[in-house]
Scaffold this motif. Structure first.
Motif, PDB file in Angstrom:
ATOM      1  N   LEU A 223     -34.274  54.460  26.985  1.00  7.94           N
ATOM      2  CA  LEU A 223     -34.129  55.078  25.670  1.00  7.94           C
ATOM      3  C   LEU A 223     -35.297  56.010  25.377  1.00  7.94           C
ATOM      4  CD1 LEU A 223     -32.962  52.046  23.481  1.00  7.94           C
ATOM      5  CD2 LEU A 223     -31.553  53.805  24.558  1.00  7.94           C
ATOM      6  N   GLY A 224     -35.025  57.058  24.643  1.00  6.75           N
ATOM      7  CA  GLY A 224     -36.087  57.972  24.224  1.00  6.75           C
ATOM      8  C   GLY A 224     -36.713  58.662  25.417  1.00  6.75           C
ATOM      9  N   HIS A 225     -38.021  58.789  25.379  1.00  9.14           N
ATOM     10  CA  HIS A 225     -38.739  59.438  26.469  1.00  9.14           C
ATOM     11  C   HIS A 225     -39.855  58.513  26.944  1.00  9.14           C
ATOM     12  CE1 HIS A 225     -41.029  60.533  22.832  1.00  9.14           C
ATOM     13  NE2 HIS A 225     -42.094  60.502  23.607  1.00  9.14           N
ATOM     14  N   GLY A 226     -40.204  58.641  28.226  1.00 10.09           N
ATOM     15  CA  GLY A 226     -41.194  57.752  28.826  1.00 10.09           C
ATOM     16  C   GLY A 226     -42.468  58.481  29.199  1.00 10.09           C
ATOM     17  N   MET A 227     -43.506  57.673  29.457  1.00 14.63           N
ATOM     18  CA  MET A 227     -44.816  58.237  29.807  1.00 14.63           C
ATOM     19  C   MET A 227     -45.583  57.207  30.638  1.00 14.63           C
ATOM     20  SD  MET A 227     -46.611  61.026  29.359  1.00 14.63           S
ATOM     21  CE  MET A 227     -45.867  61.727  27.889  1.00 14.63           C
ATOM     22  N   TRP A 228     -46.188  57.683  31.742  1.00 16.08           N
ATOM     23  CA  TRP A 228     -47.048  56.834  32.567  1.00 16.08           C
ATOM     24  C   TRP A 228     -48.489  56.904  32.067  1.00 16.08           C
ATOM     25  CZ3 TRP A 228     -45.456  53.244  35.710  1.00 16.08           C
ATOM     26  CH2 TRP A 228     -44.235  53.365  36.380  1.00 16.08           C
ATOM     27  N   PHE A 236     -50.777  62.692  37.988  1.00 17.25           N
ATOM     28  CA  PHE A 236     -49.352  62.427  38.118  1.00 17.25           C
ATOM     29  C   PHE A 236     -48.619  63.738  38.377  1.00 17.25           C
ATOM     30  CE2 PHE A 236     -51.094  58.963  35.727  1.00 17.25           C
ATOM     31  CZ  PHE A 236     -50.382  57.847  36.134  1.00 17.25           C
ATOM     32  N   SER A 237     -47.773  63.729  39.377  1.00 15.37           N
ATOM     33  CA  SER A 237     -47.026  64.939  39.731  1.00 15.37           C
ATOM     34  C   SER A 237     -45.524  64.623  39.754  1.00 15.37           C
ATOM     35  CB  SER A 237     -47.482  65.443  41.099  1.00 15.37           C
ATOM     36  OG  SER A 237     -46.756  66.588  41.481  1.00 15.37           O
ATOM     37  N   PRO A 238     -44.664  65.446  39.105  1.00 11.30           N
ATOM     38  CA  PRO A 238     -45.011  66.713  38.436  1.00 11.30           C
ATOM     39  C   PRO A 238     -45.725  66.512  37.092  1.00 11.30           C
ATOM     40  CG  PRO A 238     -42.686  66.217  38.152  1.00 11.30           C
ATOM     41  CD  PRO A 238     -43.200  65.203  39.114  1.00 11.30           C
ATOM     42  N   ASP A 239     -45.516  65.352  36.449  1.00  7.97           N
ATOM     43  CA  ASP A 239     -46.202  65.071  35.186  1.00  7.97           C
ATOM     44  C   ASP A 239     -46.048  63.589  34.873  1.00  7.97           C
ATOM     45  OD1 ASP A 239     -43.602  64.712  33.913  1.00  7.97           O
ATOM     46  OD2 ASP A 239     -43.488  66.900  33.833  1.00  7.97           O
ATOM     47  N   ARG A 240     -46.726  63.154  33.819  1.00  9.51           N
ATOM     48  CA  ARG A 240     -46.703  61.743  33.428  1.00  9.51           C
ATOM     49  C   ARG A 240     -45.346  61.304  32.890  1.00  9.51           C
ATOM     50  NH1 ARG A 240     -51.692  59.225  32.741  1.00  9.51           N
ATOM     51  NH2 ARG A 240     -53.501  60.567  33.112  1.00  9.51           N
ATOM     52  N   ALA A 241     -44.520  62.263  32.447  1.00 12.02           N
ATOM     53  CA  ALA A 241     -43.231  61.918  31.851  1.00 12.02           C
ATOM     54  C   ALA A 241     -42.143  61.704  32.897  1.00 12.02           C
ATOM     55  CB  ALA A 241     -42.800  63.010  30.868  1.00 12.02           C
ATOM     56  N   SER A 242     -42.452  61.924  34.143  1.00 13.32           N
ATOM     57  CA  SER A 242     -41.456  61.767  35.203  1.00 13.32           C
ATOM     58  C   SER A 242     -41.397  60.311  35.646  1.00 13.32           C
ATOM     59  CB  SER A 242     -41.797  62.661  36.392  1.00 13.32           C
ATOM     60  OG  SER A 242     -40.901  62.421  37.459  1.00 13.32           O
ATOM     61  N   PRO A 243     -40.229  59.646  35.544  1.00 13.17           N
ATOM     62  CA  PRO A 243     -40.145  58.242  35.972  1.00 13.17           C
ATOM     63  C   PRO A 243     -40.535  58.039  37.436  1.00 13.17           C
ATOM     64  CG  PRO A 243     -38.194  58.861  34.718  1.00 13.17           C
ATOM     65  CD  PRO A 243     -38.944  60.129  34.993  1.00 13.17           C
ATOM     66  N   GLY A 244     -40.213  59.000  38.277  1.00 17.27           N
ATOM     67  CA  GLY A 244     -40.528  58.891  39.693  1.00 17.27           C
ATOM     68  C   GLY A 244     -41.711  59.741  40.104  1.00 17.27           C
ATOM     69  N   ALA A 245     -42.692  59.852  39.239  1.00 18.76           N
ATOM     70  CA  ALA A 245     -43.862  60.686  39.520  1.00 18.76           C
ATOM     71  C   ALA A 245     -44.630  60.156  40.720  1.00 18.76           C
ATOM     72  CB  ALA A 245     -44.769  60.744  38.292  1.00 18.76           C
ATOM     73  N   THR A 246     -45.317  61.048  41.373  1.00 18.08           N
ATOM     74  CA  THR A 246     -46.245  60.676  42.439  1.00 18.08           C
ATOM     75  C   THR A 246     -47.647  60.632  41.843  1.00 18.08           C
ATOM     76  OG1 THR A 246     -44.885  61.696  44.148  1.00 18.08           O
ATOM     77  CG2 THR A 246     -47.204  61.342  44.661  1.00 18.08           C
ATOM     78  N   VAL A 247     -48.312  59.486  41.988  1.00 11.93           N
ATOM     79  CA  VAL A 247     -49.635  59.321  41.404  1.00 11.93           C
ATOM     80  C   VAL A 247     -50.676  59.375  42.510  1.00 11.93           C
ATOM     81  CG1 VAL A 247     -49.442  56.788  41.489  1.00 11.93           C
ATOM     82  CG2 VAL A 247     -51.113  57.861  39.974  1.00 11.93           C
TER      83      VAL A 247
END
Length: 451
Positions: A223-228, A236-247
């Motif tokens: 729900l809504g939007h997420g943030m790492w 974080f790539s591409p950004d912190r809001a990507s569920p599958g980001a590469t850290v």
């Protein structure tokens, strides 16, 4: 001509005055049985509103009794009775009046609110007329009843539900006053809007272990939007809001990774742990060692200081040896044999590939010289057998050319300076020796004595 005189119509009465609810029909008006006339009667019911002219009543108005339709104004009723030829006799009854209970009104105070699921919002209802009131209000999905309201201002706490986000519009569906009168729809006004958002149930995926500074996260968008978030420096790539980001982390170690989802202002978080291990590169097992008749020693490996979780293990790959503490870089090793004894020191750090280095311990036999010169020069003055100091027990016997024993000692300390058993210096010559060591090894050879 014959003139018939009829008696006056009598006993023409109706009952009774009534008080009713607005827009309700009054009860049946009952008329008495009239007398007089010719005994045959006709009826006409009439009404008057606000004291105006009398008019023929609506509906079935030619009967002894009368049922009025629903009313919205104060109304008077009467019955006219006629009898005889050409209605020669006519009589008008008493008047009855229908009035209303005090009008009631209801409204919802107009408001808008936004809440998270599980929170409450207050609805305020304004009521007029005579209480107590019974009320039914609705949110467009479900009806709710509140009975016995005594105050003209009534507050209700509501806690609407949702799976994501829903707007509820609250209105009064029905209102009844103390007389049992239902308030008409046109007397009910107002609405309140409440938008409710659900709390997310974040799925941060699974953490894990990785060799190196890079890890692929695997949250599932909800729900809504997420943030790492993580408390230590990281990219974080591409950004912190990507569920599958590469850290990518700046330093190795274990990190708490928090996946937070926000649905309006309704927030929820869950954590995973990711451990980043540094790949060991320069492993060092220590310098090779060269020993004379010494079958035990201490190894001298190293653990990388920058890898606090790294550990190492020893193993024998060639020769013999008993490693006392296999995970101690400075372990003692015993039971080695003559020649090369090779030991492998392997560094492990988490899920990284283990890395090894080797150290060789060379065990040489006793090193017996072929000559010495006891002339007090300070150099080569005694018969020194390298490694003999490492023995437990030994016996040395020196013979001259004739095979006679000239010197014998037990537990020789590398201190024979060319004297016989009585302490007399022996002449220069070639002598012979037999050396017994640890009741196991026997050595024979010659030694040249020069002064």
């Amino acid at each position: 001509h014959t003139i018939t005189v009829l008696p006056l119509i009598t006993a023409n009465t109706i009952a009774d005055d009534q008080t009713i609810c607005y827009l309700d029909a009054p009860g049946l008006f009952n008329g008495s049985d009239p007398g007089g006339g010719d005994g045959s009667y006709s009826y006409i019911w009439e009404f008057s509103s606000h004291g105006g002219l009398w008019e023929t009543a609506e509906g079935e108005h030619n009967t002894p009794n009368y049922q009025s339709p629903p009313l919205s104004d104060t109304t008077h009723f009467r019955r006219v009775v006629v009898s005889g030829i050409n209605n020669a006799c006519k009589d008008t009854s008493n008047r009855v009046t229908v009035v209303f209970h005090p009008l009631a009104f209801g409204s919802v105070d107009t408001t808008t609110d936004t809440i998270c699921i599980g929170e409450q919002s207050l609805l305020t209802f304004s009521l007029s007329g005579e209480g107590p009131w019974d009320m039914v209000f609705t949110d467009d999905f479900e009806n709710y009843s509140v009975n016995g309201i005594n105050s003209t201002k009534h507050t209700v706490a509501v806690s609407p539900e949702t799976n994501d986000s829903t707007t509820y519009t609250y209105t009064i569906a029905a209102l009844t006053d103390r007389f049992g009168c239902s308030v008409p729809a046109k007397h009910i006004t107002g609405s309140a809007g409440i938008r409710v958002y659900a709390y997310p149930d974040p799925d941060p995926g699974t953490g894990g272990e990785v060799c190196g500074p890079i890890f692929r996260l695997n949250a599932t968008a909800g729900l809504g939007h997420g943030m790492w978030e993580t408390p230590a420096p990281a990219t974080f790539s591409p950004d912190r809001a990507s569920p599958g980001a590469t850290v990518t982390v700046d330093e190795f170690g274990t990190y708490k990774m928090t996946w937070t989802e926000t649905n309006w202002q309704c927030m929820a978080s869950k954590d995973i742990a990711v451990t980043f291990y540094e790949q060991p590169l320069d492993v060092y097992a220590g310098e090779d060692q060269h020993l004379h008749y010494l079958f035990e020693t201490y190894l001298e490996a190293e653990l990388p200081l920058s890898m606090p979780e790294a550990y190492g293990t020893w193993e024998v790959t060639e020769g013999t040896g008993r490693i006392v503490f296999a995970d101690d870089p400075y372990s003692e090793v015993t039971g080695m044999s003559f020649g090369e004894n090779v030991f492998r020191w392997t560094i492990y750090n988490g899920v990284c590939e283990p890395v090894s280095d080797f150290v060789t311990v060379y065990i040489r036999d006793l090193d017996t010289p072929t000559g010495f010169s006891p002339n007090n020069s300070g150099y080569n003055d005694t018969f020194v057998i390298k490694g003999l100091e490492n023995s437990t027990v030994n016996e040395l016997t020196i013979f001259n050319r004739q095979g006679n024993v000239v010197f014998r000692t037990v537990n020789y300390m590398n201190d024979w300076d060319g004297r016989n058993q009585n302490g007399t210096p022996l002449p220069e010559d070639t002598y012979y020796y037999i050396l017994s060591v640890d009741n196991t090894y026997s050595y024979k050879g010659f030694i040249v004595l020069r002064r």
